[in-house]
Design a protein around this motif. Structure first.
Motif, short mmCIF file in Angstrom:
data_model
loop_
_atom_site.label_atom_id
_atom_site.label_comp_id
_atom_site.label_asym_id
_atom_site.label_seq_id
_atom_site.Cartn_x
_atom_site.Cartn_y
_atom_site.Cartn_z
N LYS A 1 9.77 7.77 -63.29
CA LYS A 1 10.82 8.25 -62.41
C LYS A 1 11.16 7.14 -61.42
CE LYS A 1 12.01 12.16 -59.56
NZ LYS A 1 11.63 13.46 -59.05
N ILE A 2 12.39 6.98 -61.13
CA ILE A 2 12.85 5.97 -60.18
C ILE A 2 13.15 6.67 -58.86
CG2 ILE A 2 14.66 4.31 -59.66
CD1 ILE A 2 14.92 3.84 -62.67
N TYR A 3 12.61 6.12 -57.78
CA TYR A 3 12.82 6.69 -56.45
C TYR A 3 13.79 5.82 -55.66
CZ TYR A 3 8.84 9.58 -57.60
OH TYR A 3 8.00 10.47 -58.20
N PRO A 4 14.59 6.45 -54.81
CA PRO A 4 15.55 5.67 -54.02
C PRO A 4 14.85 4.75 -53.02
CG PRO A 4 15.59 7.99 -53.39
CD PRO A 4 14.65 7.87 -54.55
N PRO A 5 15.36 3.55 -52.84
CA PRO A 5 14.69 2.59 -51.95
C PRO A 5 14.72 2.98 -50.48
CG PRO A 5 16.76 1.69 -52.79
CD PRO A 5 16.52 2.99 -53.50
N GLN A 6 15.60 3.88 -50.07
CA GLN A 6 15.67 4.24 -48.65
C GLN A 6 14.40 4.93 -48.15
OE1 GLN A 6 17.96 5.23 -50.93
NE2 GLN A 6 18.58 7.34 -50.62
N ASN A 7 13.56 5.43 -49.05
CA ASN A 7 12.30 6.07 -48.65
C ASN A 7 11.20 5.05 -48.34
OD1 ASN A 7 13.78 8.25 -49.50
ND2 ASN A 7 12.18 9.11 -50.78
N ILE A 8 11.34 3.85 -48.83
CA ILE A 8 10.27 2.86 -48.75
C ILE A 8 9.87 2.51 -47.30
CG2 ILE A 8 9.56 0.53 -49.42
CD1 ILE A 8 9.79 2.71 -51.72
N PRO A 9 10.80 2.29 -46.36
CA PRO A 9 10.36 1.98 -44.99
C PRO A 9 9.49 3.08 -44.36
CG PRO A 9 12.66 1.41 -45.26
CD PRO A 9 12.25 2.16 -46.50
#
Length: 164
Positions: A1-9
């Protein structure tokens, strides 16, 4: 599953907090073992166990919950599960060290005889009662989650029932 990068911070920030907590727990452990038993309270030991072990369990679960955009309430139940599960693990470790033989454990026993721990502070019976309380609380938090938690419940039960 690919997760959106905006969650990373947000997740990276959470992990940084976790690392600080684990380091604080290790520091507490080192300082506690230089203190006398009369200077240490049960809450101090449980706080150290929480920072060392519960936080590690929490850190293995919460980032995925964050990636999945689970509710704050669900994440709090996971954190509470981890809190109680870590305490179950640590208290059982104290119990095993105080009550098992080298053959049963497969390692030297009474390694913690001079260390501050729950058994040393309160005895085996109180340690068992405390462990069972935290076991029940961990399972209660599982029951409050809207997904299958059989694996979590099985893990915390194993922590409490293990023989080594």
């Amino acid at each position: 599953k690919i997760y959106p990068p905006q969650n990373i911070p947000e997740i990276t920030s959470y992990i940084a907090e976790v690392v600080q907590k684990v380091c604080l727990g290790q520091n507490m452990d080192l300082h506690m073992n230089r203190a006398s038993v009369s200077e240490i309270k049960c809450e101090d030991v449980l706080n150290m166990y929480d920072l060392k072990t519960s936080v590690a369990i929490e850190a293995s679960l919460v980032p995925l919950m964050m990636l999945e955009k689970r509710s704050k309430e669900e994440i709090e139940h996971i954190k509470q599960f981890a809190h109680h599960a870590g305490l179950v693990f640590q208290i059982k470790d104290d119990i095993l060290d105080a009550s098992s033989t080298k053959e049963e454990l497969g390692k030297d026993v009474e390694q913690d005889v001079d260390k501050i721990n729950i058994v040393r502070l309160y005895g085996l019976q109180k340690a068992e009662e405390l462990m069972n309380y935290h076991l029940a609380e961990a399972i209660k938090n599982c029951k409050d989650l809207p997904f299958n938690t059989n694996l979590f419940e099985g893990i915390v039960k194993y922590f409490a029932e293990r023989k080594h």
